[in-house]
Design a protein around this motif. Structure first.
Motif, short mmCIF file in Angstrom:
data_model
loop_
_atom_site.label_atom_id
_atom_site.label_comp_id
_atom_site.label_asym_id
_atom_site.label_seq_id
_atom_site.Cartn_x
_atom_site.Cartn_y
_atom_site.Cartn_z
N PRO A 91 0.80 -1.23 0.00
CA PRO A 91 0.00 0.00 0.00
C PRO A 91 0.83 1.28 0.00
O PRO A 91 0.40 2.28 -0.58
N GLU A 92 2.05 1.25 0.57
CA GLU A 92 2.88 2.46 0.58
C GLU A 92 3.20 2.92 -0.86
O GLU A 92 3.12 4.10 -1.17
N THR A 93 3.54 1.94 -1.73
CA THR A 93 3.82 2.28 -3.12
C THR A 93 2.53 2.71 -3.82
O THR A 93 2.53 3.65 -4.63
N MET A 94 1.46 2.01 -3.51
CA MET A 94 0.16 2.31 -4.13
C MET A 94 -0.25 3.77 -3.88
O MET A 94 -0.81 4.42 -4.75
N MET A 95 0.08 4.29 -2.70
CA MET A 95 -0.28 5.66 -2.34
C MET A 95 0.32 6.67 -3.34
O MET A 95 -0.24 7.73 -3.57
N LYS A 96 1.47 6.32 -3.92
CA LYS A 96 2.17 7.28 -4.79
C LYS A 96 1.75 7.16 -6.26
O LYS A 96 2.22 7.90 -7.11
N LYS A 97 0.88 6.20 -6.55
CA LYS A 97 0.54 5.96 -7.96
C LYS A 97 -0.65 6.81 -8.41
O LYS A 97 -1.49 7.20 -7.59
N TYR A 98 -0.70 7.05 -9.72
CA TYR A 98 -1.83 7.75 -10.33
C TYR A 98 -2.82 6.70 -10.87
O TYR A 98 -2.40 5.59 -11.22
N PRO A 99 -4.10 7.06 -10.96
CA PRO A 99 -5.10 6.07 -11.39
C PRO A 99 -4.74 5.31 -12.67
O PRO A 99 -4.95 4.10 -12.76
N HIS A 100 -4.13 6.01 -13.67
CA HIS A 100 -3.87 5.32 -14.94
C HIS A 100 -2.77 4.26 -14.80
O HIS A 100 -2.60 3.43 -15.69
N GLN A 101 -2.05 4.28 -13.69
CA GLN A 101 -0.98 3.27 -13.51
C GLN A 101 -1.52 1.98 -12.88
O GLN A 101 -0.77 1.04 -12.65
N LEU A 102 -2.82 1.96 -12.58
CA LEU A 102 -3.40 0.79 -11.91
C LEU A 102 -4.24 -0.05 -12.87
O LEU A 102 -4.78 0.47 -13.85
N SER A 103 -4.40 -1.33 -12.54
CA SER A 103 -5.30 -2.18 -13.33
C SER A 103 -6.74 -1.86 -12.91
O SER A 103 -6.97 -1.21 -11.88
N GLY A 104 -7.70 -2.34 -13.70
CA GLY A 104 -9.12 -2.08 -13.39
C GLY A 104 -9.49 -2.57 -12.00
O GLY A 104 -10.19 -1.88 -11.24
N GLY A 105 -9.02 -3.77 -11.66
CA GLY A 105 -9.35 -4.33 -10.34
C GLY A 105 -8.74 -3.50 -9.21
O GLY A 105 -9.37 -3.27 -8.18
N GLN A 106 -7.50 -3.05 -9.42
CA GLN A 106 -6.83 -2.22 -8.40
C GLN A 106 -7.57 -0.90 -8.21
O GLN A 106 -7.78 -0.44 -7.09
N ARG A 107 -8.00 -0.31 -9.33
CA ARG A 107 -8.74 0.96 -9.24
C ARG A 107 -10.03 0.78 -8.45
O ARG A 107 -10.39 1.61 -7.62
#
Ligand code: ATP
Ligand code: MG
Length: 334
Positions: free
Chosen positions: A145-161
Protein backbone atom coordinates in the motif's frame (compact mmCIF):
# COMPACT_ATOMS: atom_id res chain seq x y z
CA UNK A 1 -35.86 -1.18 14.86
CA UNK A 2 -35.70 2.12 13.00
CA UNK A 3 -34.75 1.89 9.35
CA UNK A 4 -31.36 3.31 8.45
CA UNK A 5 -32.72 4.48 5.11
CA UNK A 6 -36.41 4.98 4.54
CA UNK A 7 -37.40 6.09 1.05
CA UNK A 8 -41.06 7.05 0.89
CA UNK A 9 -42.97 7.64 -2.34
CA UNK A 10 -39.93 8.98 -4.16
CA UNK A 11 -40.56 10.40 -7.62
CA UNK A 12 -37.87 11.78 -9.91
CA UNK A 13 -38.35 13.52 -13.25
CA UNK A 14 -36.05 14.88 -15.95
CA UNK A 15 -36.78 17.94 -18.01
CA UNK A 16 -36.89 17.02 -21.70
CA UNK A 17 -35.87 19.20 -24.67
CA UNK A 18 -39.41 20.56 -24.97
CA UNK A 19 -39.26 21.51 -21.25
CA UNK A 20 -41.76 18.82 -20.18
CA UNK A 21 -41.06 16.84 -17.01
CA UNK A 22 -40.61 13.16 -17.77
CA UNK A 23 -41.08 11.00 -14.67
CA UNK A 24 -38.60 8.11 -14.56
CA UNK A 25 -38.90 7.07 -10.90
CA UNK A 26 -42.50 6.88 -9.83
CA UNK A 27 -43.59 6.69 -6.18
CA UNK A 28 -40.81 4.35 -5.15
CA UNK A 29 -40.77 3.26 -1.49
CA UNK A 30 -38.29 0.97 0.24
CA UNK A 31 -36.08 0.77 3.26
CA UNK A 32 -32.68 -0.53 4.30
CA UNK A 33 -32.12 -1.68 7.85
CA UNK A 34 -28.84 -1.45 9.78
CA UNK A 35 -26.46 -4.22 8.70
CA UNK A 36 -28.64 -5.22 5.76
CA UNK A 37 -27.72 -5.71 2.09
CA UNK A 38 -30.51 -4.76 -0.29
CA UNK A 39 -30.07 -5.63 -3.95
CA UNK A 40 -31.93 -3.68 -6.63
CA UNK A 41 -32.48 -5.48 -9.92
CA UNK A 42 -34.38 -4.73 -13.11
CA UNK A 43 -33.91 -4.21 -16.81
CA UNK A 44 -31.80 -1.39 -18.17
CA UNK A 45 -33.56 1.98 -17.92
CA UNK A 46 -35.97 1.01 -15.13
CA UNK A 47 -34.64 3.69 -12.76
CA UNK A 48 -32.13 1.92 -10.50
CA UNK A 49 -29.29 4.41 -10.92
CA UNK A 50 -31.59 7.43 -10.83
CA UNK A 51 -33.04 6.19 -7.53
CA UNK A 52 -29.58 5.89 -5.98
CA UNK A 53 -28.40 9.21 -7.40
CA UNK A 54 -31.50 10.89 -5.94
CA UNK A 55 -30.62 9.46 -2.51
CA UNK A 56 -27.11 10.93 -2.81
CA UNK A 57 -28.55 14.14 -4.28
CA UNK A 58 -26.30 13.70 -7.30
CA UNK A 59 -28.93 13.98 -10.05
CA UNK A 60 -27.82 15.86 -13.14
CA UNK A 61 -29.07 19.44 -13.48
CA UNK A 62 -32.07 18.54 -15.64
CA UNK A 63 -33.29 16.07 -13.02
CA UNK A 64 -35.31 16.79 -9.90
CA UNK A 65 -37.05 15.03 -7.07
CA UNK A 66 -40.73 15.77 -7.69
CA UNK A 67 -42.16 14.03 -4.65
CA UNK A 68 -41.53 11.90 -1.61
CA UNK A 69 -39.16 11.78 1.32
CA UNK A 70 -35.75 10.25 1.94
CA UNK A 71 -35.07 9.64 5.61
CA UNK A 72 -31.51 8.67 6.40
CA UNK A 73 -30.51 7.91 9.97
CA UNK A 74 -33.57 9.86 11.13
CA UNK A 75 -32.83 12.93 9.01
CA UNK A 76 -34.84 14.11 6.01
CA UNK A 77 -32.41 14.50 3.10
CA UNK A 78 -34.66 16.13 0.50
CA UNK A 79 -34.97 19.38 2.45
CA UNK A 80 -31.25 19.69 3.29
CA UNK A 81 -28.99 22.36 1.88
CA UNK A 82 -25.98 21.34 -0.21
CA UNK A 83 -23.75 22.19 2.72
CA UNK A 84 -25.66 19.98 5.14
CA UNK A 85 -25.63 17.18 2.57
CA UNK A 86 -21.89 17.46 2.14
CA UNK A 87 -21.51 16.56 5.79
CA UNK A 88 -23.39 13.31 5.18
CA UNK A 89 -22.24 12.39 1.67
CA UNK A 90 -18.88 10.63 1.67
CA UNK A 91 -18.94 10.43 5.44
CA UNK A 92 -22.10 8.63 6.55
CA UNK A 93 -23.19 7.51 3.11
CA UNK A 94 -20.94 6.79 0.16
CA UNK A 95 -21.17 5.38 -3.31
CA UNK A 96 -19.10 3.22 -5.66
CA UNK A 97 -19.75 3.51 -9.36
CA UNK A 98 -19.21 1.10 -12.21
CA UNK A 99 -16.34 2.93 -13.81
CA UNK A 100 -13.55 3.62 -11.34
CA UNK A 101 -11.37 5.36 -13.91
CA UNK A 102 -13.84 8.19 -14.44
CA UNK A 103 -14.65 8.38 -10.72
CA UNK A 104 -11.03 8.84 -9.69
CA UNK A 105 -9.28 12.12 -10.39
CA UNK A 106 -6.54 11.45 -12.99
CA UNK A 107 -4.23 14.26 -11.82
CA UNK A 108 -3.94 13.24 -8.15
CA UNK A 109 -2.22 10.24 -6.65
CA UNK A 110 -4.19 7.55 -4.85
CA UNK A 111 -2.70 8.81 -1.58
CA UNK A 112 -3.85 12.39 -2.13
CA UNK A 113 -7.39 11.31 -3.03
CA UNK A 114 -7.68 9.06 0.00
CA UNK A 115 -6.18 11.40 2.55
CA UNK A 116 -8.18 14.38 1.27
CA UNK A 117 -11.46 12.72 2.16
CA UNK A 118 -10.11 11.73 5.59
CA UNK A 119 -8.83 15.22 6.34
CA UNK A 120 -12.04 16.97 5.21
CA UNK A 121 -14.54 14.64 6.84
CA UNK A 122 -12.70 13.44 9.91
CA UNK A 123 -10.39 16.41 10.45
CA UNK A 124 -7.31 14.14 10.65
CA UNK A 125 -3.78 15.55 10.49
CA UNK A 126 -1.69 14.73 7.43
CA UNK A 127 0.25 12.00 9.23
CA UNK A 128 -2.81 10.40 10.77
CA UNK A 129 -4.65 10.50 7.45
CA UNK A 130 -1.68 8.84 5.71
CA UNK A 131 -1.50 6.11 8.31
CA UNK A 132 -5.22 5.44 8.01
CA UNK A 133 -5.09 5.55 4.20
CA UNK A 134 -2.38 2.87 4.15
CA UNK A 135 -4.45 0.77 6.49
CA UNK A 136 -7.53 1.15 4.26
CA UNK A 137 -5.61 0.12 1.14
CA UNK A 138 -4.40 -2.94 3.02
CA UNK A 139 -7.99 -3.74 4.02
CA UNK A 140 -9.03 -3.37 0.39
CA UNK A 141 -6.58 -6.15 -0.44
CA UNK A 142 -3.94 -4.06 -2.21
CA UNK A 143 -0.39 -5.34 -1.86
CA UNK A 144 2.34 -2.86 -0.98
CA UNK A 145 0.00 0.00 0.00
CA UNK A 146 2.88 2.46 0.58
CA UNK A 147 3.82 2.28 -3.12
CA UNK A 148 0.16 2.31 -4.13
CA UNK A 149 -0.28 5.66 -2.34
CA UNK A 150 2.17 7.28 -4.79
CA UNK A 151 0.54 5.96 -7.96
CA UNK A 152 -1.83 7.75 -10.33
CA UNK A 153 -5.10 6.07 -11.39
CA UNK A 154 -3.87 5.32 -14.94
CA UNK A 155 -0.98 3.27 -13.51
CA UNK A 156 -3.40 0.79 -11.91
CA UNK A 157 -5.30 -2.18 -13.33
CA UNK A 158 -9.12 -2.08 -13.39
CA UNK A 159 -9.35 -4.33 -10.34
CA UNK A 160 -6.83 -2.22 -8.40
CA UNK A 161 -8.74 0.96 -9.24
CA UNK A 162 -11.97 -0.54 -8.01
CA UNK A 163 -10.23 -1.57 -4.76
CA UNK A 164 -9.01 2.03 -4.37
CA UNK A 165 -12.60 3.21 -4.90
CA UNK A 166 -13.75 0.84 -2.19
CA UNK A 167 -11.05 2.15 0.14
CA UNK A 168 -12.17 5.74 -0.53
CA UNK A 169 -15.85 4.85 -0.12
CA UNK A 170 -15.15 3.15 3.22
CA UNK A 171 -12.59 5.69 4.42
CA UNK A 172 -14.87 7.60 6.77
CA UNK A 173 -16.71 4.56 8.09
CA UNK A 174 -20.07 5.21 6.37
CA UNK A 175 -23.27 3.64 7.63
CA UNK A 176 -24.54 3.07 4.11
CA UNK A 177 -22.65 2.08 0.98
CA UNK A 178 -24.40 2.34 -2.37
CA UNK A 179 -22.72 0.28 -5.09
CA UNK A 180 -24.06 0.74 -8.62
CA UNK A 181 -22.85 -2.18 -10.76
CA UNK A 182 -19.44 -1.93 -9.12
CA UNK A 183 -17.84 -4.84 -10.93
CA UNK A 184 -19.46 -4.91 -14.36
CA UNK A 185 -16.31 -3.59 -16.03
CA UNK A 186 -14.06 -6.27 -14.50
CA UNK A 187 -13.32 -9.84 -15.50
CA UNK A 188 -15.20 -12.52 -13.58
CA UNK A 189 -12.42 -13.70 -11.26
CA UNK A 190 -11.63 -10.13 -10.17
CA UNK A 191 -15.40 -9.50 -9.90
CA UNK A 192 -15.76 -12.34 -7.42
CA UNK A 193 -12.77 -11.15 -5.35
CA UNK A 194 -14.02 -7.57 -5.19
CA UNK A 195 -17.56 -8.57 -4.24
CA UNK A 196 -16.33 -10.93 -1.55
CA UNK A 197 -14.11 -8.18 -0.19
CA UNK A 198 -16.99 -5.68 -0.22
CA UNK A 199 -19.33 -8.09 1.55
CA UNK A 200 -16.74 -8.95 4.19
CA UNK A 201 -16.01 -5.28 4.85
CA UNK A 202 -19.70 -4.38 5.00
CA UNK A 203 -20.20 -7.06 7.65
CA UNK A 204 -16.96 -6.32 9.50
CA UNK A 205 -17.70 -2.60 9.70
CA UNK A 206 -21.38 -3.25 10.48
CA UNK A 207 -22.59 -1.23 7.52
CA UNK A 208 -25.63 -1.44 5.29
CA UNK A 209 -25.44 -1.68 1.54
CA UNK A 210 -27.54 -1.10 -1.54
CA UNK A 211 -26.17 -3.16 -4.41
CA UNK A 212 -27.46 -2.48 -7.91
CA UNK A 213 -26.65 -5.26 -10.33
CA UNK A 214 -27.85 -7.20 -13.36
CA UNK A 215 -26.06 -10.28 -12.14
CA UNK A 216 -28.60 -12.53 -10.44
CA UNK A 217 -25.98 -14.97 -9.18
CA UNK A 218 -24.38 -12.05 -7.37
CA UNK A 219 -27.77 -11.18 -5.90
CA UNK A 220 -28.17 -14.72 -4.61
CA UNK A 221 -24.77 -14.52 -2.98
CA UNK A 222 -24.93 -11.02 -1.53
CA UNK A 223 -28.50 -9.98 -0.76
CA UNK A 224 -30.55 -10.17 2.39
CA UNK A 225 -33.48 -8.63 0.56
CA UNK A 226 -34.19 -7.90 -3.08
CA UNK A 227 -36.19 -5.15 -4.74
CA UNK A 228 -37.21 -5.61 -8.35
CA UNK A 229 -37.89 -2.49 -10.40
CA UNK A 230 -39.70 -2.21 -13.67
CA UNK A 231 -40.43 0.98 -15.63
CA UNK A 232 -39.76 3.33 -12.74
CA UNK A 233 -41.75 1.38 -10.15
CA UNK A 234 -41.03 -1.24 -7.51
CA UNK A 235 -42.79 -4.36 -8.77
CA UNK A 236 -41.68 -6.85 -6.13
CA UNK A 237 -39.77 -6.97 -2.91
CA UNK A 238 -38.92 -9.99 -0.78
CA UNK A 239 -36.15 -11.63 1.16
CA UNK A 240 -33.61 -13.27 -1.11
CA UNK A 241 -34.75 -16.87 -0.47
CA UNK A 242 -38.39 -16.07 -1.20
CA UNK A 243 -37.53 -14.12 -4.30
CA UNK A 244 -35.58 -16.98 -5.82
CA UNK A 245 -37.78 -19.81 -4.58
CA UNK A 246 -41.22 -18.26 -4.94
CA UNK A 247 -41.09 -15.20 -7.18
CA UNK A 248 -44.55 -13.67 -7.57
CA UNK A 249 -44.50 -10.99 -10.23
CA UNK A 250 -44.53 -12.30 -13.83
CA UNK A 251 -41.64 -9.92 -14.57
CA UNK A 252 -39.51 -11.34 -11.75
CA UNK A 253 -40.32 -14.86 -12.92
CA UNK A 254 -39.30 -13.93 -16.46
CA UNK A 255 -36.12 -12.27 -15.21
CA UNK A 256 -35.13 -15.39 -13.27
CA UNK A 257 -36.14 -17.60 -16.20
CA UNK A 258 -33.84 -15.75 -18.57
CA UNK A 259 -30.69 -16.75 -16.69
CA UNK A 260 -28.92 -19.68 -18.34
CA UNK A 261 -27.53 -22.40 -16.09
CA UNK A 262 -24.64 -24.78 -16.71
CA UNK A 263 -27.05 -27.59 -15.76
CA UNK A 264 -29.41 -26.72 -18.65
CA UNK A 265 -29.71 -29.32 -21.36
CA UNK A 266 -27.86 -28.18 -24.50
CA UNK A 267 -31.10 -27.92 -26.48
CA UNK A 268 -32.85 -25.67 -23.94
CA UNK A 269 -33.77 -22.49 -25.78
CA UNK A 270 -32.54 -19.32 -24.11
CA UNK A 271 -35.59 -17.55 -22.75
CA UNK A 272 -35.94 -13.84 -23.34
CA UNK A 273 -38.66 -11.42 -22.29
CA UNK A 274 -40.43 -10.23 -25.42
CA UNK A 275 -40.66 -6.51 -26.15
CA UNK A 276 -38.79 -3.84 -24.25
CA UNK A 277 -39.23 -1.43 -21.35
CA UNK A 278 -41.64 1.36 -22.43
CA UNK A 279 -39.90 4.64 -23.30
CA UNK A 280 -42.26 6.95 -21.46
CA UNK A 281 -44.62 6.01 -18.67
CA UNK A 282 -46.85 9.08 -18.71
CA UNK A 283 -49.46 7.77 -21.12
CA UNK A 284 -49.49 4.14 -20.04
CA UNK A 285 -52.75 2.92 -18.52
CA UNK A 286 -52.76 -0.03 -16.14
CA UNK A 287 -49.91 -2.39 -15.40
CA UNK A 288 -46.69 -1.25 -17.08
CA UNK A 289 -45.62 -4.82 -17.78
CA UNK A 290 -48.95 -5.93 -19.30
CA UNK A 291 -47.84 -5.70 -22.95
CA UNK A 292 -45.02 -8.16 -22.28
CA UNK A 293 -46.83 -10.43 -19.84
CA UNK A 294 -48.21 -13.87 -20.70
CA UNK A 295 -50.74 -13.61 -17.85
CA UNK A 296 -52.15 -10.20 -18.86
CA UNK A 297 -55.94 -10.00 -18.95
CA UNK A 298 -58.62 -7.28 -18.87
CA UNK A 299 -58.05 -6.33 -15.25
CA UNK A 300 -54.42 -5.48 -16.04
CA UNK A 301 -55.49 -2.69 -18.40
CA UNK A 302 -57.66 -0.79 -15.93
CA UNK A 303 -56.22 2.48 -14.55
CA UNK A 304 -56.05 0.94 -11.06
CA UNK A 305 -53.88 -2.00 -12.17
CA UNK A 306 -50.25 -1.54 -11.33
CA UNK A 307 -50.97 1.20 -8.82
CA UNK A 308 -50.94 -0.91 -5.69
CA UNK A 309 -48.68 -3.40 -4.06
CA UNK A 310 -50.26 -6.56 -2.68
CA UNK A 311 -49.11 -9.03 -0.14
CA UNK A 312 -47.79 -12.27 -1.63
CA UNK A 313 -46.44 -13.56 1.68
CA UNK A 314 -44.69 -12.42 4.83
CA UNK A 315 -42.73 -9.23 4.00
CA UNK A 316 -43.29 -10.06 0.36
CA UNK A 317 -45.00 -7.39 -1.74
CA UNK A 318 -45.95 -7.54 -5.39
CA UNK A 319 -47.46 -5.05 -7.85
CA UNK A 320 -49.74 -7.39 -9.77
CA UNK A 321 -53.52 -7.79 -9.85
CA UNK A 322 -53.09 -11.58 -9.69
CA UNK A 323 -52.52 -11.02 -5.97
CA UNK A 324 -55.23 -8.45 -5.51
CA UNK A 325 -57.84 -9.46 -2.88
CA UNK A 326 -58.62 -6.08 -1.33
CA UNK A 327 -57.90 -7.20 2.22
CA UNK A 328 -54.38 -8.13 1.23
CA UNK A 329 -53.47 -4.59 0.23
CA UNK A 330 -50.19 -3.55 1.70
CA UNK A 331 -47.76 -0.75 1.32
CA UNK A 332 -44.09 -1.47 0.97
CA UNK A 333 -43.29 0.09 4.29
CA UNK A 334 -46.17 -1.72 6.00
N1 ATP B 1 -29.53 12.82 -17.10
C1 ATP B 1 -30.64 12.29 -17.62
N2 ATP B 1 -31.47 13.03 -18.41
C2 ATP B 1 -32.60 12.50 -18.92
N3 ATP B 1 -33.03 11.25 -18.67
C3 ATP B 1 -32.26 10.48 -17.89
C4 ATP B 1 -31.03 10.94 -17.32
N4 ATP B 1 -30.48 9.96 -16.57
C5 ATP B 1 -31.33 8.92 -16.69
N5 ATP B 1 -32.38 9.22 -17.46
C6 ATP B 1 -33.51 8.33 -17.82
O1 ATP B 1 -34.02 7.77 -16.64
C7 ATP B 1 -34.43 6.43 -16.86
C8 ATP B 1 -33.83 5.55 -15.78
O2 ATP B 1 -32.42 5.53 -15.97
P1 ATP B 1 -31.43 4.77 -14.99
O3 ATP B 1 -30.07 5.24 -15.35
O4 ATP B 1 -31.88 4.93 -13.60
O5 ATP B 1 -31.63 3.27 -15.45
P2 ATP B 1 -30.98 1.98 -14.80
O6 ATP B 1 -32.09 1.15 -14.24
O7 ATP B 1 -29.88 2.36 -13.90
O8 ATP B 1 -30.42 1.25 -16.11
P3 ATP B 1 -29.04 0.47 -16.33
O9 ATP B 1 -29.30 -0.92 -15.84
O10 ATP B 1 -28.85 0.51 -17.81
O11 ATP B 1 -27.95 1.18 -15.60
C9 ATP B 1 -34.01 6.06 -18.27
O12 ATP B 1 -35.13 6.14 -19.10
C10 ATP B 1 -33.02 7.14 -18.63
O13 ATP B 1 -33.06 7.41 -19.99
MG1 MG C 1 -27.80 2.19 -13.98
Amino acid sequence: MAHLLDVQDLSVAFRTDDRQLNTVVDHVSFHVDPGEILCIVGESGCGKSVTSLAIMNLLSRNGQITGGRILFDGQELTSMTERELNRIRGKKMSMIFQDALTSLNPVFTVGTQLTESLRIHLGLTKDDATERAIDLLKKAGLPDPETMMKKYPHQLSGGQRQRVMIAIALSCGPKLLIADEPTTALDVTIQAQIMKLTRDLVHELNMSMILITHDLSLVAEMADRVMVMYAGQVVETADVFTLFNAPAHPYTKALLGSVPSIYDSPDRKLFSIRGSVPESYEELVGCRFADRCDHAHEACRTPEAGQMLFKAGEAHAVRCVLYSPAEKEVTLRG
